[in-house]
Motif scaffolding. Structure first.
Motif, mmCIF file in Angstrom:
data_model
loop_
_atom_site.group_PDB
_atom_site.id
_atom_site.type_symbol
_atom_site.label_atom_id
_atom_site.label_comp_id
_atom_site.label_asym_id
_atom_site.label_seq_id
_atom_site.Cartn_x
_atom_site.Cartn_y
_atom_site.Cartn_z
ATOM 1 N N SER A 22 47.986 23.401 28.456
ATOM 2 C CA SER A 22 47.571 23.746 29.828
ATOM 3 C C SER A 22 47.001 25.156 29.940
ATOM 4 N N PHE A 23 45.914 25.359 29.231
ATOM 5 C CA PHE A 23 45.214 26.653 29.338
ATOM 6 C C PHE A 23 44.387 26.620 30.615
ATOM 7 N N ASP A 24 44.968 27.097 31.699
ATOM 8 C CA ASP A 24 44.278 26.962 32.975
ATOM 9 C C ASP A 24 43.548 28.229 33.389
ATOM 10 N N TYR A 25 43.697 29.284 32.640
ATOM 11 C CA TYR A 25 43.124 30.563 33.078
ATOM 12 C C TYR A 25 42.176 31.075 32.006
ATOM 13 N N LEU A 26 40.903 30.999 32.329
ATOM 14 C CA LEU A 26 39.880 31.533 31.423
ATOM 15 C C LEU A 26 39.585 32.944 31.883
ATOM 16 N N PHE A 27 40.127 33.928 31.166
ATOM 17 C CA PHE A 27 39.965 35.266 31.724
ATOM 18 C C PHE A 27 38.750 36.000 31.225
ATOM 19 N N CYS A 28 38.133 35.504 30.190
ATOM 20 C CA CYS A 28 36.891 36.153 29.776
ATOM 21 C C CYS A 28 36.029 35.148 29.049
ATOM 22 N N LEU A 29 34.780 35.129 29.413
ATOM 23 C CA LEU A 29 33.827 34.297 28.687
ATOM 24 C C LEU A 29 32.652 35.180 28.344
ATOM 25 N N THR A 30 32.305 35.218 27.085
ATOM 26 C CA THR A 30 31.163 36.041 26.724
ATOM 27 C C THR A 30 30.489 35.443 25.498
ATOM 28 N N ILE A 84 43.504 30.578 40.104
ATOM 29 C CA ILE A 84 43.574 30.618 38.643
ATOM 30 C C ILE A 84 42.260 30.126 38.051
ATOM 31 N N SER A 85 41.747 29.038 38.626
ATOM 32 C CA SER A 85 40.528 28.468 38.087
ATOM 33 C C SER A 85 39.347 29.425 38.230
ATOM 34 N N PHE A 86 39.296 30.136 39.341
ATOM 35 C CA PHE A 86 38.215 31.096 39.541
ATOM 36 C C PHE A 86 38.483 32.411 38.828
ATOM 37 N N GLY A 87 39.678 32.544 38.274
ATOM 38 C CA GLY A 87 40.000 33.805 37.620
ATOM 39 C C GLY A 87 40.138 34.944 38.593
ATOM 40 N N VAL A 88 40.579 34.649 39.804
ATOM 41 C CA VAL A 88 40.729 35.692 40.812
ATOM 42 C C VAL A 88 42.029 36.431 40.557
ATOM 43 N N SER A 99 33.062 35.243 42.403
ATOM 44 C CA SER A 99 32.699 33.846 42.185
ATOM 45 C C SER A 99 33.442 32.927 43.142
ATOM 46 N N ALA A 100 34.577 33.389 43.672
ATOM 47 C CA ALA A 100 35.331 32.546 44.594
ATOM 48 C C ALA A 100 34.847 32.694 46.018
ATOM 49 N N LEU A 101 33.910 33.601 46.256
ATOM 50 C CA LEU A 101 33.504 33.887 47.642
ATOM 51 C C LEU A 101 32.932 32.658 48.328
ATOM 52 N N ASP A 102 32.068 31.967 47.620
ATOM 53 C CA ASP A 102 31.433 30.782 48.204
ATOM 54 C C ASP A 102 32.494 29.766 48.614
ATOM 55 N N HIS A 103 33.451 29.551 47.708
ATOM 56 C CA HIS A 103 34.512 28.590 47.969
ATOM 57 C C HIS A 103 35.332 28.981 49.203
ATOM 58 N N MET A 104 35.571 30.282 49.346
ATOM 59 C CA MET A 104 36.421 30.736 50.444
ATOM 60 C C MET A 104 35.680 30.755 51.779
ATOM 61 N N ALA A 105 34.399 31.035 51.729
ATOM 62 C CA ALA A 105 33.690 31.321 52.980
ATOM 63 C C ALA A 105 33.102 30.083 53.631
ATOM 64 N N ILE A 161 35.596 22.794 34.280
ATOM 65 C CA ILE A 161 36.989 22.895 33.830
ATOM 66 C C ILE A 161 37.604 24.181 34.362
ATOM 67 N N TRP A 162 36.902 25.278 34.124
ATOM 68 C CA TRP A 162 37.327 26.557 34.708
ATOM 69 C C TRP A 162 36.178 27.024 35.597
ATOM 70 N N ARG A 163 36.412 27.123 36.866
ATOM 71 C CA ARG A 163 35.282 27.373 37.767
ATOM 72 C C ARG A 163 34.741 28.785 37.639
#
Lengths: 361, 373, 152, 158
Positions: free
Chosen positions: C49-57, B219-223, B343-349, C100-102
């Protein structure tokens, strides 16, 4: 037509006619040259045929046709490729170790030549018949890894280096399994001399006469020898999706062709060893008691038997290659040290017990 | 003497390898700089932009019809779904209601696109792991779908079949028959995929437990997409924000919790079955009607901003349009799934071997033009 | 939480926030300085709990820059658009949200690359898509590239 | 003991999966009829593209060497890449000066085959052809002039 069944007549007559004309030292030299030329021709032919066969077989596995354009059904494709490779520029990295870089392909080729020298192709058609022939072959065939290591080291390329080191670990490990699985049969024959091993199978091939342990040894040999030739699921040294081309990334032109050829020559050699030890070499297929059947089998020349068996082994290796995904390096070593080696040791014990009790056929 | 011993001690030193831009397993021109310790990966740093075409900037000068065809060139394996995202955004802004027929056809072709993308992924995945034969089997089956596309949409890869307000043409008369033939054929071939790779012991061991990604990290990586769902992140846009005909078909969202390569692999294979299931429900029930609603030749969106997300074969694809009332958008942003997945590749690999990195990359199913845009 | 509650939540934290019911999502504009405190609160608070940042621009407006965050909560399933307004176009700076959001790490690098917005405390702020020696910020409206002109 | 049984079970299940995998490839090598290769230049006679296939833009001419293009430039506007360039001229029809095409220039090297120009044309003068062999030795050959020399506009097309 007799010479087709017993080559010693042919070789003997050549030897006699040479002895009549020259003194013994010259005769030896001439015979060496003759044998060398014969092996070189065989080498080139093997390269041409096996490369074509690999392409066609892989194509049929993949529902393709393979090369179709050059010659009838693409038969001249390999020849065309050889010409292409000859005309290519031999490139080298600036910081490459030039001497070793050039030496490496020759070492691989020489190792293949040396192993081939003691193969019994047919009755009387064997250049060197040592009494430790099997030991000699397994020693010499693992020399090729020196060439691979040198190639990887001298190329000044990290991909090559990783590939070479992988190959080193791999061949050193799998040499054990190859040796032990061959030893299982040596327990049966009681001899390391290849001609004796073949002769001992006149009444039936060891794979049939040696009960289940011989079959297990054959399967292990098949797996380990595939690994030893850096092929199929064990092509970690090349691993084109990981290391671009592994140890021969930097090679081009004819030097690359040497590596390529050596791969097929090695494949032929291990298949020939397997065919000799497990499948009776040039011995025809005999079933005890069926005289008529046996006579028909005898009618087929031994050289055809030999190449047929080798062809079968090579086809199996191709089948592996074009079906399985590649192993990872730790899996590869696990397979050897955790599975093949213990099974092999147990197997050899069982075989020794069988022989001791005289339970084999 | 001590000094000599110290000198000879084996010190491990990190070294770097450039994987790409030309490398057999990067599927295009992605460059990864690997920090290696022997074969163990310490760090993966992606360098992007080798095929950056600044599509977003080009869109600021294009009309909305023209933008659609640019999205073909991003994720070329799910081009129809990309097109749809733009069309949906424009339709939403214009408050156009497209006919039912369009919705159903778009959904069917969406799922066909997903199937063809997954087939290609399966083939390439096998090839990355060294089983070259799977590549040709994957392409063999994909060929049937591209034939369907060619007959109906007029192109095999960059189809440009969607236009704002509907479709370019009506479906070809053979479309239904061909699709049904394909489904029947592929139902027989898909188990073959399992026997060839999925059940293979070598393959299993290479995938199991490799490249783990937890749900929180996903979720954090937006995967998103199958990659995210394999980690347990319920992110199927088709379920959460149904568009087109997805609210009227019955299908499962494939979820797994393990989050490793094999879970991702299984998710995609299961998704192929689900896609076929969706197509089967719709293919016989294409309603009659128009294949488009007329729009003006020059589409001008009202002032405002819209974000439309769709589920491509790789994950959540978003189009963010800011309009100032002109014929071109003021700003247009494509949220591409591959970009976030990468973006999650580094974390996974980290801590894996080079061979694992190849497996991870192919289960991420990256399409480089999608990342670079 | 519905839009009204999110609005209230943000106004409680950032008094100067401007809220707008957009055509689709709730749009909230806040000054750039407040982004870090608000973002951590939005992520950490169990009610949002906004844990999902789906777009940043980023968006280049005539007189200011905006960084747009599309946020969603995977637990509560609500979403809204957060816009951070940077009042200058000359040397725009904003705190990073990438711890916060990787996913923000690459997205912020892209925004820096194309718009020239400096994300403070970003671990590795370099050009992402363009070459390191590229001059200018191509996605800005006043960017002029005579070599690669778009033909119109 | 259990671990030893498991060890052998592992070996056997592993070998079984490998043999099963080999049976798939083995099936195809024994069924040469399923080969899907098409040998391209040889099968040219039987090779037929689907009618909707977008290969290149052509300007339709009838047997009198007449086309329907009025030179309105709608396709030029619709094209996203500047592929189409219309060079207009003024001709005289029934004593009136009318806009017509001098040259319909088509840059195949820039075309993305999106097909947006076809519906844009008010007179249906252009269509997408099924040709797909576009390889030439010189890039300049990709720039084509679609209206044939001496062609003129059909009567009654405005």
């Amino acid at each position: 037509m007799n010479w087709l069944y017993d080559f010693s007549i042919l070789t003997q007559s050549i030897h006699e006619s040479l002895s009549g004309n020259f003194e013994s030292g010259t005769v030896l030299l001439l015979e060496m040259i003759l044998a060398g030329v014969a092996f070189m021709i065989l080498f080139a032919l093997l390269g041409l045929v096996l490369v074509y066969a690999e392409r066609k077989v892989s194509a049929f596995f993949q529902q393709r046709l393979g090369p179709m354009r050059v010659g009838f059904w693409g038969t001249a494709q390999t020849l065309a490729d050889v010409i292409k490779l000859l005309m290519k520029e031999p490139l080298m990295n600036k910081n490459a170790d030039k001497f070793l870089f050039n030496l490496a392909p020759y070492i691989i080729m020489i190792a293949a030549f040396m192993a081939m020298a003691s193969l019994p192709f047919a009755k009387g058609l064997q250049a060197l018949d040592f009494d430790i022939g099997l030991l000699y072959i397994s020693a010499v065939s693992s020399l090729g890894v020196v060439g691979i290591l040198l190639a990887g080291w001298s190329s000044d390329n990290k991909y090559s280096l990783i590939g070479a080191l992988r190959s080193g670990a791999q061949i050193i490990s799998y040499e054990l399994s190859v040796g032990l699985s061959l030893l299982t049969i040596v327990v049966l024959t009681g001899s390391l001399q290849l001609s004796v091993i073949v002769e001992s199978q006149a009444n039936g091939w060891w794979i049939f006469r040696g009960h289940i342990p011989a079959v297990i040894a054959f399967i292990i040999f098949l797996i380990a020898s595939t690994a030893e030739t850096n092929r199929g699921p064990f092509d970690l040294a090349e691993a084109e999706s990981e290391l671009t081309a592994g140890f021969h990334t930097e090679y081009s032109g004819m030097k690359f062709a040497f590596f390529f050829l050596a791969e097929f020559a090695n494949m032929f050699i291990v298949s020939a060893i397997g065919a000799t030890v497990f499948l009776g070499g040039w011995m025809p297929f005999h079933i005890g008691g069926w005289e008529g059947f046996n006579n028909v089998m005898d009618y087929i020349p031994p050289i055809v038997w030999f190449f047929g068996k080798v062809g079968f082994m090579i086809f199996m290796m191709m089948w592996f290659r074009w079906t399985f995904p590649r192993l990872r390096i730790d899996q590869l070593l696990t397979l050897e040290w955790k599975y093949l080696l213990p099974v092999n040791l147990m197997n050899i014990l069982v075989m020794a017990f069988l022989v001791l009790m005289g339970w084999h056929f | 003497m001590e000094e000599i011993i110290h000198d000879q001690e084996l010190e491990s030193k990190e070294y770097f390898i450039n994987m790409g831009p030309q490398h057999p397993s990067t599927h295009g021109v992605l460059r990864l700089v690997l920090s290696l310790d022997g074969e163990i990966i310490r760090k993966v740093e992606p360098h992007l932009g080798y095929i950056h075409r600044s599509i977003e900037k080009m869109c600021e000068h294009d009309s909305y019809q023209q933008i659609v065809h640019l999205t073909d060139r991003m994720d070329y394996l799910s081009c129809h779904i990309n097109n749809e995202a733009v069309c949906l955004a424009v339709e939403q802004a214009l408050e156009l209601e497209v006919p039912d027929r369009v919705k159903v056809i778009r959904t069917i072709i969406d799922e066909l696109t997903r199937l063809s993308s997954h087939q290609l992924w399966w083939g390439v995945m096998g090839m990355d792991l060294g089983a070259i034969t799977s590549f040709l089997y994957g392409f063999r089956d994909r060929e049937m779908i591209t034939d369907i596309f060619e007959e109906t949409c007029g192109a095999r890869l960059t189809m440009n079949y969607n236009i704002p307000g509907g479709l370019f043409f009506d479906i070809h008369p053979n479309f239904q028959k061909r699709t049904k033939d394909f489904i029947a054929y592929f139902k027989k071939k898909l188990p073959e995929y399992d026997t060839l790779l999925s059940n293979n012991v070598i393959f299993k061991q290479r995938m199991d437990g490799i490249g783990k990604l937890s749900k929180e990290d996903a979720i954090s990586f937006g995967v998103t997409g199958p990659t995210g769902r394999a980690s347990g992140f319920s992110c199927d846009v088709r379920k959460h924000h149904p568009y087109m005909a997805y609210d009227r078909v019955e299908f499962k969202e494939i979820l797994d919790t393990k989050g490793d390569c094999f879970a991702r692999y299984k998710c995609r294979i299961a998704e192929m079955w689900e896609s076929m299931h969706i197509i089967e429900q719709l293919i016989d029930n294409i309603p009659e009607g128009d294949y488009k609603v007329p729009t003006k030749a020059v589409i001008k969106l009202p002032k405002g901003e819209w974000y439309q997300k769709v589920e491509t074969a790789r994950g959540e694809f978003g189009v963010y349009i800011i309009s100032e009332g002109q014929r071109s958008p003021y700003r247009l942003k494509f949220r591409s799934p591959g970009f976030s997945n990468l973006s999650a590749l580094d974390h996974m690999a980290r801590g894996c071997k080079i061979a694992d990195l190849v497996a991870i990359m192919s289960t991420l199913d990256l399409v480089i033009p999608d990342i670079d845009r | 939480m519905n839009n009204e509650e999110i609005k209230q939540f943000i106004l409680d934290h950032v008094a100067e926030a401007e809220c707008m019911e957009g055509s689709q999502f709730l749009q909230v504009t806040i000054p750039a300085e407040k982004i870090l405190s608000l973002a951590s609160e939005l992520k950490a608070n169990p009610n949002t709990s906004f844990d999902y940042l789906f777009c940043l621009t980023a968006v280049d407006r005539p007189d200011h820059m905006e960084v747009v965050y599309h946020l969603k909560s995977t637990t509560h399933n609500h979403q809204f658009v957060l816009k951070a307004k940077i009042n200058t176009r000359e040397n725009p700076e904003i705190e990073t949200v990438c711890h916060i959001w990787r996913t923000a790490e690459l997205h912020e690098r892209e925004a820096y690359d194309l718009f020239g917005i400096k994300f403070l405390n970003h671990p590795d702020l370099r050009r992402l898509l363009l070459t390191d020696d590229w001059e200018g910020w191509p996605m800005r409206k006043d960017y002029d590239d005579p070599i690669n002109m778009i033909a119109y | 003991m259990k671990s030893i049984i498991n060890y052998f079970k592992e070996i056997f299940s592993g070998l079984k999966s490998l043999v099963k995998g080999m049976s798939v490839t083995g099936h195809y090598i024994t069924h040469p009829k399923e080969i899907i290769t098409q040998q391209y230049p040889e099968n040219k006679a039987t090779l037929k593209m689907f009618e909707r296939f977008r290969g290149e833009v052509v300007l339709l001419h009838d047997e009198n060497n007449e086309h329907k293009c009025t030179g309105c430039s709608a396709c030029e506007v619709a094209c996203p890449n500047g592929t189409i360039e219309i060079i207009p001229k003024r001709i005289e029809i029934d004593g009136r000066k009318v806009k017509a095409i001098d040259q319909f220039v088509y840059h195949l090297q820039m075309c993305t085959m999106c097909g947006l120009c076809i519906p844009a044309c008010p007179t249906d003068a252009i269509v997408m052809a099924n040709t797909f062999e576009h390889a030439v030795f010189d890039r300049s050959k990709l720039t084509k002039i679609l209206n044939k020399p001496g062609s003129k506009i059909m009567d009654g097309i405005k």
